[in-house]
Design a protein around this motif. Structure first.
Motif, short mmCIF file in Angstrom:
data_model
loop_
_atom_site.label_atom_id
_atom_site.label_comp_id
_atom_site.label_asym_id
_atom_site.label_seq_id
_atom_site.Cartn_x
_atom_site.Cartn_y
_atom_site.Cartn_z
N VAL A 64 1.33 6.14 4.34
CA VAL A 64 1.87 5.37 5.46
C VAL A 64 3.10 6.08 6.00
N LEU A 65 3.28 6.03 7.31
CA LEU A 65 4.49 6.60 7.89
C LEU A 65 5.70 5.93 7.25
N GLU A 124 8.63 5.31 8.23
CA GLU A 124 9.38 4.33 9.03
C GLU A 124 8.64 3.00 9.15
N ASP A 125 7.37 2.98 8.77
CA ASP A 125 6.59 1.74 8.87
C ASP A 125 6.32 1.10 7.51
N VAL A 126 6.83 1.69 6.43
CA VAL A 126 6.42 1.23 5.10
C VAL A 126 6.76 -0.24 4.87
N HIS A 127 7.91 -0.70 5.39
CA HIS A 127 8.31 -2.10 5.16
C HIS A 127 7.48 -3.08 5.98
N GLU A 128 6.77 -2.58 6.97
CA GLU A 128 5.92 -3.46 7.78
C GLU A 128 4.63 -3.83 7.05
N TYR A 129 4.18 -2.98 6.16
CA TYR A 129 2.90 -3.19 5.48
C TYR A 129 3.04 -3.52 3.99
N PHE A 130 4.15 -3.10 3.39
CA PHE A 130 4.31 -3.27 1.94
C PHE A 130 5.67 -3.88 1.62
N GLU A 131 5.74 -4.52 0.44
CA GLU A 131 7.00 -5.14 0.02
C GLU A 131 7.95 -4.05 -0.47
N MET A 132 8.47 -3.31 0.48
CA MET A 132 9.41 -2.23 0.18
C MET A 132 10.52 -2.26 1.22
N ARG A 133 11.65 -1.68 0.89
CA ARG A 133 12.79 -1.69 1.79
C ARG A 133 12.52 -0.78 2.99
N PRO A 134 13.15 -1.07 4.14
CA PRO A 134 12.97 -0.17 5.29
C PRO A 134 13.34 1.26 4.92
N ASP A 135 12.45 2.18 5.31
CA ASP A 135 12.65 3.61 5.08
C ASP A 135 12.65 3.99 3.60
N ILE A 142 -0.57 13.88 11.68
CA ILE A 142 -1.93 13.30 11.69
C ILE A 142 -1.84 11.77 11.72
N ILE A 143 -1.02 11.19 10.86
CA ILE A 143 -0.94 9.72 10.82
C ILE A 143 -0.28 9.19 12.09
N SER A 144 0.69 9.91 12.61
CA SER A 144 1.33 9.47 13.86
C SER A 144 0.28 9.41 14.99
N LYS A 145 -0.55 10.43 15.06
CA LYS A 145 -1.60 10.44 16.10
C LYS A 145 -2.63 9.35 15.83
N PHE A 146 -2.95 9.14 14.56
CA PHE A 146 -3.88 8.06 14.19
C PHE A 146 -3.31 6.71 14.62
N LYS A 147 -2.02 6.52 14.40
CA LYS A 147 -1.37 5.26 14.81
C LYS A 147 -1.43 5.11 16.34
N GLU A 148 -1.23 6.24 17.02
CA GLU A 148 -1.28 6.21 18.49
C GLU A 148 -2.65 5.75 18.99
N LYS A 149 -3.68 6.13 18.25
CA LYS A 149 -5.04 5.80 18.68
C LYS A 149 -5.46 4.40 18.25
N THR A 150 -4.94 3.94 17.09
CA THR A 150 -5.47 2.71 16.49
C THR A 150 -4.44 1.60 16.33
N GLY A 151 -3.17 1.94 16.38
CA GLY A 151 -2.11 0.97 16.11
C GLY A 151 -1.78 0.85 14.64
N SER A 152 -2.52 1.54 13.76
CA SER A 152 -2.29 1.45 12.33
C SER A 152 -1.65 2.74 11.79
N PRO A 153 -0.57 2.62 11.01
CA PRO A 153 0.07 3.81 10.43
C PRO A 153 -0.39 4.08 9.01
N VAL A 154 -1.57 3.58 8.63
CA VAL A 154 -2.04 3.66 7.24
C VAL A 154 -3.39 4.37 7.18
#
Length: 610
Positions: free
Chosen positions: A457-458, A460-471, A536-548
């Motif tokens: 996961v990118l 900068e997005d880890v805290h959006e998807y998982f119980e982890m601190r920002p960054d 690669i993941i940044s471009k994937f997120k651009e296409k799908t909205g998902s950073p995972v």
């Protein structure tokens, strides 16, 4: 000054070259020989490390070995005497290798280095090597250092305090009382291979309930407040036999150990959940004690138990430390790196420069191959490919393939050092896919269906998807964290499955990487550690909205992770992967003229089941 670190003659042999305190190269022998956990002298890994540094063995200033064989032999003899005569068969089994090789390690090292090296050999203690591998590359000026594994010479775990270039070993736990061997005993009891299947036991745990936890603590262990413990050896066989548990253990769990490759029952799942719970409790207690004796806010970890990323995640979330850094090559392979750094900093008293991210270079310390080398190979194989001159175009193509549920083998940059594929030798897929876990387990990895896949996961997005601190930083995939509540999908109580049927439930918006207990082994991706993977993941997120995306190692069951373009091409052609990326080349399975002439069974038969 050039220092070569070596680990060998037990399992996971490896070499590491440290040049004036900088890690120049490190590699595990199995990647070259294609023999999983290869224990022999790491001839190929040494050759690679020397070539990477541009030197010959004769130009080495020091060679350092990751443990002290004579102290190990002392343990062997004392253990035999303690258990005599019951362990005589075991003693006889081990003696030939000791007499032929291990008691003559300097001679063996001379032979391995083709007698070109004329200097002295340095022998560091096993847990000093682990501790050094944890502390010196870490991003901390000062830290508590915790090592836990099966056994070194006598120590099975240690607490140290690192400060600047010094490493003070403070406490140790001794054989036969060992958290690593305890976990391995249940790896054996549940039918998996010791020193290989421990991560399977960890992956199986969420399918069960910890119904045996209290029984294990009551009958098998005497755990102290500081996390140290004594084991009731009447239940274990590893001191005086060639099995890990004794018949007395069978009575405790209602029958003998599970036969390898037989059906996994609820008993094995519950045992897995129970020993995992016990392990986490012990690790948390020891971590708390390490904080108490060092007073540090930072923790670094190494040793085989440090690969238990579920326990690591709890230490980070529930432990007393603000920051945790774990050596990505935590097993014995990393001992080669630790021995070399220990020699440089501690024994030679050379200064240490702390780097903000860490000094492990993303653990990308292995071989790399140029586009010219790959083109020559592909042309010789008459492979059909597309070459992308521009990396942005290439990244867009890879992201598009993943977004359309293609399974992509990705080979670029230097190979990873350690058991995890971190993007350079990886198989990637769409984390949102509902079918991807089963497809990748059964048709590509050819491994057990219950095993989970890890998310990349990118950062900068880890805290959006998982119980982890920002960054939060987890570049080496060594921390497990829960998927966030708002990313989960409801499963009605009446519909909740049991055992392996839990696999069929869709639990989150990224089901392919969500384990049955809503956990995930998270790898964060940033530009510093893994630049192309980040794109690669940044471009994937651009296409799908998902950073995972899914990130799993590029191999099949029992096969070492691919090391060369040839390894990658073979694995690609013999499995159901859709696309292969070799640096800037894209190879599609459907375009290959001989894609249907593959004997998958013959390929799988090359690798012993792990």
């Amino acid at each position: 000054m050039n220092i070569l670190g070596i680990s060998a003659y037990y399992h996971d042999s490896a070499a590491c070259l440290v040049q004036d305190g900088t890690i120049v190269a490190a590699a595990q022998e199995e990647r070259f020989t294609r023999k999983k956990h290869d224990y022999r002298f790491p001839e190929n890994a040494v050759e690679f490390c020397l070539a990477e540094a541009g030197i010959e063995a004769s130009q080495l200033d020091l060679v350092t070995f990751y443990d002290k064989p004579l102290l190990k032999f002392d343990r062997l003899l004392e253990t035999y005497i303690t258990y005599a005569p019951s362990g005589f068969k075991m003693f006889l089994m081990g003696m030939p290798l000791w007499l032929r090789q291990k008691l003559h390690t300097p001679r063996e090292l001379d032979r391995g280095l083709k007698k070109q090296y004329k200097g002295r050999y340095v022998f560091t203690e096993h847990h000093e090597s682990h501790a050094a591998s944890a502390f010196y590359p870490s991003p901390f000026e000062e830290a508590a250092v915790l090592t836990l594994d099966g056994v070194g010479e006598w120590a099975t775990g240690s607490i140290a305090h690192g400060r600047g270039n010094r490493l003070d070993m403070l406490k140790e736990m001794r054989f036969p009382h060992s958290l690593g061997l305890l976990y391995s005993a249940f790896t054996y009891f549940t039918g998996f291979k010791v020193n290989s299947g421990e991560y399977k036991l960890m992956g199986l745990a969420p399918y069960g309930e910890p119904v045996y936890k209290d029984l294990m603590i009551e009958k098998l262990l005497d755990i102290k407040d500081d996390g140290s413990f004594r084991m009731d050896m009447d239940y274990f066989g590893f001191c005086n036999s060639d099995v890990m548990t004794s018949p007395k253990m069978n009575g405790l769990f209602g029958g003998p150990p599970r036969e390898a490759e037989s059906e996994i029952t609820q008993r094995e799942m519950d045992i897995a959940a129970s020993i995992q719970a016990v392990t986490e409790e012990v690790v948390l207690k020891i971590a708390n004690y390490a904080h108490e004796v060092t007073g540090s806010r930072n923790l670094t970890m190494a040793g085989g138990v440090a690969l238990n990323c579920v326990a690591n995640g709890r230490v980070l979330r529930e432990g007393p430390f603000d920051n945790v850094w774990i050596q990505p090559a935590s097993g014995d392979a990393g001992g080669a790196l630790g021995a070399a750094l220990f020699t440089w900093h501690e024994l030679l008293d050379k200064p240490r420069e702390v780097v903000a991210q860490d000094s492990q270079y993303g653990s990308l310390l292995g071989p790399a191959f140029s586009n010219d080398e790959i083109r020559e190979y592909l042309d010789a194989e008459e492979a059909v490919y597309t070459f992308y001159e521009d990396e942005d175009d290439l990244v867009d193509r890879i992201a598009q393939l993943i977004a359309t549920e293609h399974v992509v083998g990705h080979f670029s940059d230097r190979a990873e050092f350690g058991p995890r594929a971190l993007g350079s030798r990886s198989i990637m897929g769409d984390g949102r896919s509902r079918e991807m876990q089963a497809t990748m387990n059964l048709k590509i990895k050819f491994r057990e269906s219950f095993r989970p896949f890890a998310p990349a996961v990118l950062r900068e997005d880890v805290h959006e998807y998982f119980e982890m601190r920002p960054d939060e930083n987890s570049p080496y995939m060594l921390l497990v964290a829960p998927v966030k509540e708002d990313k989960r999908l409801p499963v009605e109580a009446a519909d909740r499955a049991k055992g392996l049927d839990k696999l069929k439930e869709i639990r989150s918006v990224v089901p392919a990487i969500t384990h049955v207990d809503y956990s995930a082994r998270v790898q964060t991706i940033d530009m510093q550690h893994h630049p192309r993977f980040y794109k690669i993941i940044s471009k994937f997120k651009e296409k799908t909205g998902s950073p995972v995306v899914i990130n799993t190692s590029f191999n099949v069951r029992g096969e070492p992770i691919v090391n060369t373009p040839e390894d990658a091409m073979r694995c690609f052609m013999y499995t159901n992967m859709d696309a292969l990326i070799l640096e800037n080349f894209v190879i599609l399975k459907q375009d290959q003229p001989n894609a249907k002439e593959i004997d998958v069974d013959a390929y799988l038969a090359e690798f012993a089941l792990d």
